[in-house]
Design an enzyme around this catalytic site. Structure first.
Site, PDB file in Angstrom:
ATOM      1  N   ARG A  28      26.121  29.344  -5.089  1.00 57.73           N
ATOM      2  CA  ARG A  28      26.576  29.158  -6.672  1.00 57.73           C
ATOM      3  C   ARG A  28      26.115  27.645  -7.181  1.00 57.73           C
ATOM      4  O   ARG A  28      26.390  27.840  -8.292  1.00 57.73           O
ATOM      5  CB  ARG A  28      28.427  29.034  -6.455  1.00 57.73           C
ATOM      6  CG  ARG A  28      29.312  30.133  -5.885  1.00 57.73           C
ATOM      7  CD  ARG A  28      30.226  29.743  -5.274  1.00 57.73           C
ATOM      8  NE  ARG A  28      31.645  30.473  -4.797  1.00 57.73           N
ATOM      9  CZ  ARG A  28      32.552  31.083  -5.094  1.00 57.73           C
ATOM     10  NH1 ARG A  28      33.514  29.580  -5.518  1.00 57.73           N
ATOM     11  NH2 ARG A  28      33.383  31.602  -4.684  1.00 57.73           N
ATOM     12  N   GLU A  71      31.558  38.905 -12.723  1.00 55.93           N
ATOM     13  CA  GLU A  71      32.789  37.882 -13.176  1.00 55.93           C
ATOM     14  C   GLU A  71      32.291  36.207 -13.643  1.00 55.93           C
ATOM     15  O   GLU A  71      31.138  36.135 -13.168  1.00 55.93           O
ATOM     16  CB  GLU A  71      33.791  37.205 -11.342  1.00 55.93           C
ATOM     17  CG  GLU A  71      34.839  36.180 -12.563  1.00 55.93           C
ATOM     18  CD  GLU A  71      35.437  36.402 -11.169  1.00 55.93           C
ATOM     19  OE1 GLU A  71      34.865  35.307 -10.260  1.00 55.93           O
ATOM     20  OE2 GLU A  71      36.829  36.295 -11.634  1.00 55.93           O
TER      21      GLU A  71
END
Ligand SMILES: CCC[C@H]1O[C@@H](n2cnc3c(N)ncnc32)[C@H](O)[C@@H]1O
Length: 483
Positions: A100, A171
């Site tokens: 991430r 997402e």
């Protein structure tokens, strides 16, 4: 500010693409035309947006967990367990924290360590390091559609690899994966990164490949007023559709008061369609996702199942297209596959029992819907004014001005001046408005309800109420009543 809400120029996109695909060695395996052909070889049953559209047409609420571990075989085993034992209608692949943050070298270390010690040393699946072929192995060995779930400010390479790898849903967004997830990354930069992601999705759509996009609705997941999270969700939906996204799932994190939560789920798609149409867009299909309580959970598993059930009930009664499921291990961290599956089965039981029931429209429900519509419009209209009609520019300026302000966000680009608190029925109201652009009668509505709580509790409305509310559900309550 060279930011604008318009389709990225192809030359600029492909210039960036060279850079993005070189960020890690697995980028070299991405071949767009080949990936399009791969997607077209997948059965419709594996296409996320297709199943969502079917569910929306039938009025079904689907259940989806979060899940991700370091190694491919173990991750596949986990997802198959959730599909079989958990009866998951959709599957995730939750990405690890190193990925991430684009820290692929450390993700690689985590993979190597996991192989050595025989258990996951990462808090998710490092899809960039595993690469395209590994992603395709997942997709080929699972029955239901699979979505990439993460929290990545710069998610361009992750998108390239996972979409080429056959995932049909992704997402996140330039606001919702920045404000709650980063401290120092500018909103201008993350909006641009996510315009790239949405343009890539638009390119797949132009080739006839459906990729669903789901902005991250809950934001900080702690007492976020519905109008604030709706404002962000609608903006990210507009930014996505502007790049060619067609399958859009807008989300909202449960607050806990049933009427407010049902009103939130019912108004979100209406507001999105209203502003998308107002800005001239028409080619999109909107579905909704309700996140079971995102705040602190009770440690006691029986009480945790109660919170999970309440979230399932609100999702079903709000007729959300999808509900994101929690587990009875939420208070401790990443759940075992058994606990994750148990949270799913609890949710499915409630969804099945409530699927033929609906909440009658009452005066109170109508009032909650009216307030959310008015407040969200006030935020969106001011944002468009600040951007002189450009929602991207307006968003950057709205955060600078505190017109959009997310409670308890780590980002230094967030004003952090508003303060939410529950009223006596547990609905989230606003104690301090910061610079939210609400006219007086909206503010009076919130003040009155919080004052009534103060009267019920024999104390003046204060920051203490906010603190009590943050810990309330973990302590088995909804409203943080004084001792
Ligand atoms: C929005 C992120 C917070 C939620 O996301 C869950 N979460 C995070 N990482 C994993 C994982 N690797 N497997 C299963 N759940 C996971 C947390 O528990 C929390 O509910």
């Amino acid at each position: 500010m060279d930011l604008a809400n318009r389709t990225i120029d192809p030359e600029e996109f492909f210039r960036q693409r060279q850079e993005v695909l070189n960020q890690w060695t697995t980028g070299k395996d991405v071949d767009f035309e080949e990936a399009v052909a791969y997607h077209k070889s997948l059965p419709q049953s594996k296409v996320f947006g297709h199943k969502l559209a079917e569910g929306k047409a039938k009025g079904i609420t689907f259940a989806q967990p979060r899940a991700g571990v370091a190694l491919l075989n173990e991750h596949l085993e986990l997802l198959r367990f959730l599909e079989e034992e958990g009866e998951a209608d959709f599957l995730p692949t939750t990405i690890d924290s190193y990925t991430r943050q684009n820290r692929y070298a450390e993700a690689q270390t985590g993979i190597d360590e996991s192989r050595m010690v025989g258990r996951s040393m990462l808090n998710g699946f490092p899809a960039v390091n595993h690469g395209v072929a590994a992603c395709r192995r997942l997709i080929e060995h699972l029955k239901v559609p699979v979505q990439v779930r993460h929290g990545t400010p710069d998610a361009r390479l992750l998108a390239e690899i996972t979409l080429a790898g056959g995932f049909t849903a992704y997402e996140g967004g330039g606001i919702s994966y920045n404000i709650p997830y980063a401290k120092e990354v500018s909103i201008e930069n993350t909006i641009k990164y996510w315009q790239y992601v949405d343009r890539l999705v638009g390119m797949y759509e132009e080739k006839g490949v459906s990729i669903n996009r789901e902005p991250f609705g809950p934001l900080t997941g702690t007492l976020v007023p519905p109008s604030v999270s709706h404002g962000v969700a609608v903006i990210e939906g507009i930014l996505a559709v502007a790049q060619g996204v067609r399958s859009l799932t807008l989300g909202y994190g449960q607050c806990g008061n049933l009427l407010q939560d049902v009103a939130a789920i019912r108004t979100l798609p209406l507001l999105a369609a209203e502003y998308l149409n107002k800005l001239g867009y028409s080619d999109f299909d909107i579905t909704t996702v309700f996140h079971q309580w995102m705040g602190g959970f009770p440690q006691d598993e029986a009480k945790a199942y109660g919170v999970i059930s309440w979230g399932a009930a609100a999702a079903a009664l709000g007729k959300a297209t999808k509900v994101i499921v929690k587990s009875p291990h939420e208070a401790f961290g990443i759940p075992t596959k058994e606990a994750n599956a148990a949270g799913l089965r609890t949710t499915k039981q409630i969804l099945n029992m409530l699927k033929d029931q609906s909440l009658p429209m009452t005066e109170d429900l109508a009032l909650e819907e009216k307030m959310i519509m008015e407040e969200t419009r006030a935020i969106l209209d001011r944002t468009l004014d600040l951007g002189e009609g450009d929602i991207a520019v307006g968003t950057v300026r709205a955060f600078q001005a505190g017109v959009i302000d997310v409670p308890f966000a780590p980002s230094r680009y967030n004003a952090g001046r508003i303060l939410p608190a529950r009223d006596s029925q547990g609905a989230v109201r606003i104690l301090d408005f910061g610079n939210l652009p609400f006219h007086e009668d909206i503010k009076e509505f919130h003040r009155e309800r919080i004052a009534l709580r103060g009267r019920d509790e024999g104390r003046d409305p204060s920051f203490q109420m906010v603190i009590d509310d943050i810990y309330a559900i973990g302590k088995g309550m909804l409203v943080g009543r004084p001792k």
